[in-house]
Design a protein around this motif. Structure first.
Motif, mmCIF file in Angstrom:
data_model
loop_
_atom_site.group_PDB
_atom_site.id
_atom_site.type_symbol
_atom_site.label_atom_id
_atom_site.label_comp_id
_atom_site.label_asym_id
_atom_site.label_seq_id
_atom_site.Cartn_x
_atom_site.Cartn_y
_atom_site.Cartn_z
ATOM 1 N N UNK A 40 3.028 5.387 -9.948
ATOM 2 C CA UNK A 40 3.384 5.184 -8.738
ATOM 3 C C UNK A 40 2.394 5.586 -7.799
ATOM 4 N N UNK A 41 2.406 6.849 -8.093
ATOM 5 C CA UNK A 41 2.005 7.683 -6.631
ATOM 6 C C UNK A 41 0.069 7.763 -6.250
ATOM 7 N N UNK A 42 -0.313 7.342 -7.053
ATOM 8 C CA UNK A 42 -1.691 6.318 -7.203
ATOM 9 C C UNK A 42 -2.112 5.435 -6.811
ATOM 10 N N UNK A 43 -0.965 4.060 -7.123
ATOM 11 C CA UNK A 43 -0.785 3.324 -6.043
ATOM 12 C C UNK A 43 -0.309 3.194 -5.062
ATOM 13 N N UNK A 44 0.547 4.271 -4.708
ATOM 14 C CA UNK A 44 1.311 4.100 -3.750
ATOM 15 C C UNK A 44 0.152 4.508 -2.208
ATOM 16 N N UNK A 45 -0.843 5.725 -2.897
ATOM 17 C CA UNK A 45 -1.789 6.410 -2.369
ATOM 18 C C UNK A 45 -3.305 5.669 -1.714
ATOM 19 N N UNK A 46 -3.383 5.027 -3.030
ATOM 20 C CA UNK A 46 -4.987 3.909 -3.068
ATOM 21 C C UNK A 46 -4.221 3.007 -2.223
ATOM 22 N N UNK A 47 -3.115 2.542 -1.900
ATOM 23 C CA UNK A 47 -2.670 1.495 -0.740
ATOM 24 C C UNK A 47 -2.782 1.925 0.332
ATOM 25 N N UNK A 48 -2.611 2.770 1.267
ATOM 26 C CA UNK A 48 -2.493 3.643 2.193
ATOM 27 C C UNK A 48 -4.040 3.625 2.168
ATOM 28 N N UNK A 49 -4.973 3.892 1.471
ATOM 29 C CA UNK A 49 -6.553 4.398 2.131
ATOM 30 C C UNK A 49 -6.726 3.064 2.376
ATOM 31 N N UNK A 50 -6.625 2.123 1.096
ATOM 32 C CA UNK A 50 -7.626 0.216 1.574
ATOM 33 C C UNK A 50 -6.462 0.283 2.800
ATOM 34 N N UNK A 51 -5.674 0.272 2.967
ATOM 35 C CA UNK A 51 -5.620 -0.092 4.512
ATOM 36 C C UNK A 51 -6.227 0.570 5.534
ATOM 37 N N UNK A 52 -5.974 1.652 5.567
ATOM 38 C CA UNK A 52 -6.947 2.491 6.857
ATOM 39 C C UNK A 52 -7.946 2.113 6.594
#
Length: 127
Positions: A40-52
């Motif tokens: 969960x943490x990995x996918x949320x963090x990756x989505x944040x970085x990708x959006x940015x």
């Protein structure tokens, strides 16, 4: 795609996968729960970085090559839909229906929210 860009995206994907292994292992060593918090943490963090990164690239602040290397390579190797799906199925097979539903829906909502937050942070930075 040039051979150098292909190599850069591939190497970034390998780094992302190794980082996922490290982060998931560290979370599992510290958090004892049936809910797969590491994924969960990995996918949320990756989505944040990708959006940015995507927002910065679309605005022309960051070259599109970096969007490919960081977004496709690093984030693609780091995040994992297949593991999230497997862990949800495992929870359902163990008759932990509430946890399975919480994992599936919670990860989707949090990851999309993190992606939107990444876009918003990118816009904020751009001005």
């Amino acid at each position: 795609m040039t051979p150098l860009l292909f190599l850069a995206v591939s190497l970034a994907g390998g780094v992302g996968a190794a980082l996922r292994l490290v982060v998931d292992g560290a979370v599992k060593a510290r958090v004892r729960t049936a809910l797969p918090v590491g994924t969960l943490l990995i996918n949320v963090a990756g989505s944040l970085v990708l959006g940015f990164v995507t927002e910065l690239a679309l605005a022309g602040v960051v070259d599109d090559v970096w969007r490919l290397v960081i977004g496709t390579g690093l984030c693609g190797g780091f995040t994992t839909f297949s593991t999230a799906s497997f862990e949800t199925v495992r929870l359902v097979q163990e008759r932990r229906y509430a946890l399975g539903a919480m994992n599936a829906v919670g990860m989707l909502v949090l990851a999309v929210g993190a992606g939107l937050l990444g876009i918003a942070l990118g816009r904020l930075l751009i001005g």
